[in-house]
Enzyme design. Structure first.
Site, short mmCIF file in Angstrom:
data_model
loop_
_atom_site.label_atom_id
_atom_site.label_comp_id
_atom_site.label_asym_id
_atom_site.label_seq_id
_atom_site.Cartn_x
_atom_site.Cartn_y
_atom_site.Cartn_z
N GLY A 68 -3.92 3.03 -58.66
CA GLY A 68 -3.14 2.40 -57.60
C GLY A 68 -3.59 0.95 -57.48
O GLY A 68 -3.85 0.29 -58.48
N CYS A 69 -3.73 0.48 -56.29
CA CYS A 69 -4.15 -0.89 -56.04
C CYS A 69 -5.54 -1.15 -56.61
O CYS A 69 -6.48 -0.41 -56.32
CB CYS A 69 -4.16 -1.13 -54.53
N PHE A 70 -5.67 -2.20 -57.40
CA PHE A 70 -6.98 -2.48 -58.01
C PHE A 70 -8.02 -2.91 -57.00
O PHE A 70 -9.21 -2.78 -57.25
CB PHE A 70 -6.90 -3.42 -59.19
N TRP A 71 -7.62 -3.40 -55.86
CA TRP A 71 -8.59 -3.78 -54.83
C TRP A 71 -9.41 -2.56 -54.40
O TRP A 71 -10.61 -2.65 -54.17
CB TRP A 71 -7.91 -4.37 -53.61
#
Length: 181
Positions: A14-17
């Protein structure tokens, strides 16, 4: 004194953050770089292009770790338990192929380990695991604003409501694998 055995894992959860924040806390992880891979559009992609969902690339992290401290298998188990590997092309409110769950393997051994880990993890999930296993192609480092995102933006709403709970889950499930703080 043990010699370092440096390896890399490239993972899209999902979101790399979120994925970056998780792996920065793991013992044996030396570096985490947010980036993009898995697409079919030529040239260096931008965050804006990735967000369009038209490049085929996924948001990923490239985790550099010392295999004498943590194994690739443990990296994958942490990965599989800190995002939802049963959601096709989404994580929470983030939707699109750029947010797919994917393990990009660097060699045949990583491919085999990923296949085993996913098969073994399947019994812990009510729904079918949809995590892809794909050969790593070109990895593109994301823009600097996306590196160390959680550390630099903790007060932001997304960080508080999405990333902080993932870190709590990491700490609960994998306390023995975390760096001393």
């Amino acid at each position: 004194m043990t010699l370092k055995k440096m390896q890399q894992a490239t993972l899209g959860g999902g979101c790399f953050w979120c994925t970056e924040a998780v792996f920065l806390e793991v013992k044996g992880v030396e570096k985490v770089v947010s980036g993009y891979t898995g697409g079919n559009v030529p040239g260096r992609p931008t965050y804006r292009e990735i967000c369009s969902g038209l490049t085929g690339h996924a948001e990923v992290v490239q985790v550099t770790f010392d295999a004498s401290i943590i194994t690739y298998e443990d990296i994958l188990i942490i990965f599989m338990t800190t995002h939802d590997p049963t959601s096709l092309n989404r994580q929470g409110a983030d939707r699109g192929t750029q947010y797919r769950s994917v393990v990009f393997y660097h060699n045949k051994e990583q491919q085999e380990v990923a296949e085993v880990v996913i098969k073994e993890m399947a019994v812990y999930y009510e729904n079918k695991i949809v995590t892809e296993i794909s050969k790593l192609g070109v990895f593109y480092k994301a823009e600097e604003a996306h590196q160390n995102y959680y550390k630099n933006n903790r007060e932001q709403g997304y960080c508080s409501f999405v990333i902080t709970p993932k870190l709590a889950k990491l700490r609960e499930l994998h306390a023995d694998k975390l760096k001393s703080i």
